[in-house]
Design a protein around this motif. Structure first.
Motif, PDB file in Angstrom:
ATOM      1  N   LYS B 173       0.841  -1.208   0.000  1.00  0.00           N
ATOM      2  CA  LYS B 173       0.000   0.000   0.000  1.00  0.00           C
ATOM      3  C   LYS B 173       0.877   1.259   0.000  1.00  0.00           C
ATOM      4  N   TYR B 174       1.937   1.220   0.818  1.00  0.00           N
ATOM      5  CA  TYR B 174       2.848   2.367   0.896  1.00  0.00           C
ATOM      6  C   TYR B 174       3.495   2.625  -0.469  1.00  0.00           C
ATOM      7  N   LEU B 175       3.876   1.526  -1.115  1.00  0.00           N
ATOM      8  CA  LEU B 175       4.534   1.642  -2.420  1.00  0.00           C
ATOM      9  C   LEU B 175       3.595   2.239  -3.462  1.00  0.00           C
ATOM     10  N   ILE B 176       2.335   1.801  -3.441  1.00  0.00           N
ATOM     11  CA  ILE B 176       1.364   2.321  -4.414  1.00  0.00           C
ATOM     12  C   ILE B 176       1.136   3.824  -4.168  1.00  0.00           C
ATOM     13  N   VAL B 177       0.913   4.174  -2.912  1.00  0.00           N
ATOM     14  CA  VAL B 177       0.665   5.587  -2.576  1.00  0.00           C
ATOM     15  C   VAL B 177       1.888   6.434  -2.939  1.00  0.00           C
ATOM     16  N   SER B 178       3.080   5.913  -2.612  1.00  0.00           N
ATOM     17  CA  SER B 178       4.312   6.649  -2.915  1.00  0.00           C
ATOM     18  C   SER B 178       4.500   6.801  -4.421  1.00  0.00           C
ATOM     19  N   SER B 179       4.185   5.738  -5.163  1.00  0.00           N
ATOM     20  CA  SER B 179       4.329   5.803  -6.623  1.00  0.00           C
ATOM     21  C   SER B 179       3.390   6.850  -7.204  1.00  0.00           C
ATOM     22  N   LEU B 180       2.169   6.869  -6.682  1.00  0.00           N
ATOM     23  CA  LEU B 180       1.189   7.856  -7.151  1.00  0.00           C
ATOM     24  C   LEU B 180       1.706   9.274  -6.867  1.00  0.00           C
ATOM     25  N   ALA B 181       2.209   9.471  -5.641  1.00  0.00           N
ATOM     26  CA  ALA B 181       2.723  10.798  -5.266  1.00  0.00           C
ATOM     27  C   ALA B 181       3.922  11.174  -6.144  1.00  0.00           C
ATOM     28  N   SER B 182       4.839  10.225  -6.325  1.00  0.00           N
ATOM     29  CA  SER B 182       6.038  10.506  -7.128  1.00  0.00           C
ATOM     30  C   SER B 182       5.673  10.820  -8.572  1.00  0.00           C
ATOM     31  N   LEU B 183       4.703  10.074  -9.080  1.00  0.00           N
ATOM     32  CA  LEU B 183       4.260  10.292 -10.468  1.00  0.00           C
ATOM     33  C   LEU B 183       3.704  11.702 -10.640  1.00  0.00           C
ATOM     34  N   MET B 184       2.925  12.139  -9.649  1.00  0.00           N
ATOM     35  CA  MET B 184       2.333  13.480  -9.719  1.00  0.00           C
ATOM     36  C   MET B 184       3.424  14.560  -9.596  1.00  0.00           C
ATOM     37  N   VAL B 185       4.407  14.292  -8.738  1.00  0.00           N
ATOM     38  CA  VAL B 185       5.534  15.237  -8.601  1.00  0.00           C
ATOM     39  C   VAL B 185       6.274  15.310  -9.938  1.00  0.00           C
ATOM     40  N   LEU B 186       6.511  14.145 -10.546  1.00  0.00           N
ATOM     41  CA  LEU B 186       7.219  14.110 -11.843  1.00  0.00           C
ATOM     42  C   LEU B 186       6.430  14.853 -12.916  1.00  0.00           C
ATOM     43  N   LEU B 187       5.116  14.683 -12.903  1.00  0.00           N
ATOM     44  CA  LEU B 187       4.263  15.372 -13.876  1.00  0.00           C
ATOM     45  C   LEU B 187       4.375  16.891 -13.696  1.00  0.00           C
ATOM     46  N   ALA B 188       4.349  17.321 -12.421  1.00  0.00           N
ATOM     47  CA  ALA B 188       4.478  18.757 -12.126  1.00  0.00           C
ATOM     48  C   ALA B 188       5.847  19.276 -12.571  1.00  0.00           C
ATOM     49  N   VAL B 189       6.892  18.480 -12.311  1.00  0.00           N
ATOM     50  CA  VAL B 189       8.253  18.876 -12.716  1.00  0.00           C
ATOM     51  C   VAL B 189       8.309  18.993 -14.239  1.00  0.00           C
ATOM     52  N   GLY B 190       7.692  18.030 -14.918  1.00  0.00           N
ATOM     53  CA  GLY B 190       7.655  18.047 -16.395  1.00  0.00           C
ATOM     54  C   GLY B 190       6.953  19.278 -16.916  1.00  0.00           C
ATOM     55  N   ILE B 191       5.847  19.632 -16.276  1.00  0.00           N
ATOM     56  CA  ILE B 191       5.073  20.815 -16.690  1.00  0.00           C
ATOM     57  C   ILE B 191       5.943  22.073 -16.595  1.00  0.00           C
ATOM     58  N   LEU B 192       6.634  22.193 -15.473  1.00  0.00           N
ATOM     59  CA  LEU B 192       7.474  23.388 -15.265  1.00  0.00           C
ATOM     60  C   LEU B 192       8.672  23.392 -16.212  1.00  0.00           C
ATOM     61  N   TYR B 193       9.268  22.226 -16.412  1.00  0.00           N
ATOM     62  CA  TYR B 193      10.437  22.130 -17.297  1.00  0.00           C
ATOM     63  C   TYR B 193      10.050  22.456 -18.744  1.00  0.00           C
ATOM     64  N   ALA B 194       8.876  21.990 -19.158  1.00  0.00           N
ATOM     65  CA  ALA B 194       8.423  22.235 -20.534  1.00  0.00           C
ATOM     66  C   ALA B 194       8.262  23.729 -20.795  1.00  0.00           C
ATOM     67  N   GLN B 195       7.906  24.467 -19.765  1.00  0.00           N
ATOM     68  CA  GLN B 195       7.675  25.908 -19.949  1.00  0.00           C
ATOM     69  C   GLN B 195       8.931  26.747 -19.819  1.00  0.00           C
ATOM     70  N   TYR B 196       9.779  26.383 -18.860  1.00  0.00           N
ATOM     71  CA  TYR B 196      10.883  27.283 -18.511  1.00  0.00           C
ATOM     72  C   TYR B 196      12.272  26.722 -18.828  1.00  0.00           C
ATOM     73  N   ASP B 197      12.350  25.488 -19.291  1.00  0.00           N
ATOM     74  CA  ASP B 197      13.638  24.853 -19.649  1.00  0.00           C
ATOM     75  C   ASP B 197      14.607  24.794 -18.478  1.00  0.00           C
ATOM     76  N   MET B 198      14.115  24.771 -17.297  1.00  0.00           N
ATOM     77  CA  MET B 198      15.023  24.677 -16.149  1.00  0.00           C
ATOM     78  C   MET B 198      14.342  23.936 -14.997  1.00  0.00           C
ATOM     79  N   LEU B 199      15.176  23.432 -14.096  1.00  0.00           N
ATOM     80  CA  LEU B 199      14.664  22.621 -12.992  1.00  0.00           C
ATOM     81  C   LEU B 199      15.081  23.148 -11.629  1.00  0.00           C
TER      82      LEU B 199
END
Lengths: 116, 511
Positions: B173-199
């Motif tokens: 359960k912890y792994l599933i919840v963590s994966s979901l959270a990490s995936l959403m963080v990665l999606l947010a990082v991708g969104i910001l990177y796509a716009q500003y070319d920086m991390l």
């Protein structure tokens, strides 16, 4: 004594003063205790646990689940609701995330629309 | 060039290196492993401690991996920082300090508590530390995701360390919840990177335009990190994971959750601090805090499993931190003394909670270790057989309930008083939650430690000395932090609060 004084926004907290007060109270208690019967002899019953005047046995002890029965009875509607939410099903865990993220995004979007 | 200059790199390098060394040396010789593990832990903890002291004494440390000089954040002829940059400000140093204190206690406790597969256990513990230290120091959003993953995977493996059905289920359960959270963080990082070319967080904070897409990234980051921190209503994984992990790991998991809380605050203050509608996020954090406090404590009250009960209290205590720091975010400046004190209260509560909740989980582990039972209905009269554990439990219980003169009282006082100014209801709820916390721990104390001795528990003995020493160490910090809160507040809490509130200083650290 300025050491250990925690300054809050409108007051202060001095834990050392509290400890000093506590020690003072303990000293008074020990002095009062010293006036007690001098001929008292500790017996083997001294450390026995009593429950309603009787020596507590394994059968008569109060278990954790028996404690605060009245509170749980009074709060039954709340607990029925809240325990129903705690399903233990992983799909529901993910669903709650989706709900919170959607709500947050909706509120932020409305805020941005109003701001713009 | 002194070694201290590279301490930030060593913070990540040491735990990673010793994680793999421990696993390798186990294959070669058990004796070598028995030397490598304590040496590794000592190196890791000392590095974290020295880095923290250096930051509190000399200010923010910036470290660039792969640069000619660690302080050069921008490569020549480039306008944006593309290398891996670490910014260790006072708030990061604060997290390093509390992680190293709890990790030391967990390590000492594990010396007697873990008898099998020690190499696997310590390897994963080192990886957990690498994840926590990385989260506290990184100034790069993608690395934040990477360290979040390192932390989640090692934690999941450690939750299932005692291989049984319930532990495996909790870990899954912890792994599933963590994966979901990490995936959403990665999606947010991708969104910001796509716009500003920086991390880089500091570089991004300078150029954010707060477009609608940025808002999506913000919502994803806040909700995902709040879930990883165990905030209500995304807390369901906490009782499962905390109750099934080995006791020392549960104490470390508390700090792991606080590392995610750190990331949530870092994103809200340092990345999106200039967002004109940040008050919406502040209110969301306050609301999550209030819900966490109340639902956490009311769910703890009927629990019979000692660790599950404590896990619900961990959720409840997270609420105090969210409330305090949420008020700070709402006001967003240091001019308002009540907002600053609320922030200080919330941050002070982070370290206090790590100490007393860590201690309480260790006492619960001691009870399970000695009796083999975790159901409170099956426990009674343990104070006679386990006097030292009883004293440590009383210390932890008094601190979590916010009884004076413990450290829990000091941080809660700051939160009660400051939140009252913003809304008296916040303060009233916080006080009611403290009363219910006390009620809950009175229940544990009465049922487990008081009452008649049970025949089934007549052979129970006190736990081994290393476990007692670990509990004693945390108790010592609880008492010292409670008796001298001003020193803790002025030395580490106030600089951490100021670092979080001063977004310009964080951006400026990049150069």
């Amino acid at each position: 004594m300025t050491l250990a004084i925690l300054k809050t926004a409108s007051g202060f907290w001095n834990p050392l003063a509290f400890v000093a007060f506590f020690i003072g109270v303990c000293i008074i208690i020990f002095i009062l205790r010293a006036f007690g019967k001098k001929d008292f002899k500790p017996s083997k019953y001294k450390a026995d646990v009593f429950f309603s005047g009787n020596i507590a046995s394994e059968a008569s002890r109060v278990k954790a689940s028996d404690l605060f029965w009245g509170f749980f009875e009074a709060m039954k509607p709340y607990y029925n609701l809240i325990t129903k939410i705690h399903t233990g099903i992983i799909n529901d865990y993910a669903l709650w995330y989706v709900i919170v993220a959607s709500l947050l995004l909706t509120v932020l979007t409305l805020g941005v629309l109003q701001w713009a | 060039m002194s070694l201290l200059q590279h301490s930030v790199a060593l913070l990540i390098a040491f735990p990673l290196a010793f994680a793999f060394l421990t696993a390798i040396t186990e294959k070669l010789s058990a004796k070598v492993k028995n030397i490598v593990v304590p040496v590794g832990m000592l190196s890791v903890v000392c590095t974290a401690f020295l880095t923290s002291v250096d930051v509190f004494a000399n200010g923010t440390k910036v470290y660039t991996m792969g640069a000619e000089l660690p302080s050069i954040t921008m490569p020549a002829k480039l306008a944006i920082p593309i290398r891996i940059v670490f910014i260790v400000d006072a708030f990061s140093a604060f997290m390093l300090l509390l992680s190293s204190i709890v990790a030391t206690a967990a390590f000492l406790y594990s010396a007697s508590f873990i008898r099998e597969a020690q190499a696997k256990y310590y390897s994963l513990l080192f990886l957990m530390l690498a994840g926590m230290f990385g989260l506290a120091c990184t100034a790069d959003l993608f690395n934040l995701f990477v360290f979040l993953e390192v932390l989640s995977i090692s934690s999941a493996a450690l939750i299932a360390f005692f291989v049984d059905f319930k532990a495996s289920e909790a870990s899954y359960k912890y792994l599933i919840v963590s994966s979901l959270a990490s995936l959403m963080v990665l999606l947010a990082v991708g969104i910001l990177y796509a716009q500003y070319d920086m991390l880089n967080i500091a570089a991004l904070a300078k150029v954010l335009r707060f477009s609608f897409v940025d808002i999506i990234a913000l919502a994803l980051l806040v909700s995902a990190l709040a879930m990883k921190a165990g905030s209500v209503p995304m807390h369901f994984w906490v009782p499962d994971a905390y109750s099934r992990a080995p006791a020392a790991i549960t104490a470390t998991l508390v700090v792991a959750s606080q590392s995610c809380l750190y990331a949530l605050f870092r994103v809200s203050f340092s990345l999106f601090g200039a967002f004109p509608l940040i008050h919406i996020i502040a209110y969301a954090i306050i609301l999550l805090g209030i819900l966490s406090m109340f639902i956490g404590v009311t769910m703890a009250l009927p629990q019979k499993d000692i660790k599950r009960l404590m896990a619900y209290h961990a959720i409840s205590q997270t609420g105090y931190m969210l409330l305090g720091v949420g008020i700070g975010l709402l006001v967003g400046n240091t001019a308002n003394i009540y907002a600053l004190k609320a922030m200080e209260g919330g941050i002070f509560h982070i370290i206090n909670h790590a100490l007393y909740k860590g201690l309480l989980f260790l006492t619960a582990g001691a009870i399970i270790y000695s009796t083999g039972k975790r159901n409170l209905d099956e426990l009674s009269g343990l104070a006679r057989r386990m006097p030292a554990t009883t004293i440590f439990f009383i210390t932890g219980a008094a601190a979590i309930a916010g009884l004076p003169p413990t450290n829990g009282f000091a941080s809660k006082l700051l939160i009660y008083e400051s939140s009252y100014i913003f809304n008296p209801l916040f303060s009233i709820i916080a006080m009611i939650v403290s009363i219910l916390t006390l009620v809950s721990f009175v229940k544990v104390f009465c049922s487990a430690f008081l009452g008649p001795e049970l025949k089934a528990l007549s052979n129970v003995k006190e736990v081994p000395k290393p476990m007692l020493f670990a509990m004693g160490m945390l108790s010592f910090f609880i008492i010292i932090f409670g008796l001298f809160p001003d020193i803790v507040l002025n030395t580490i809490v106030e600089p951490a609060a100021m670092a979080l509130l001063n977004q310009k200083a964080y951006i400026g650290a990049l150069g």
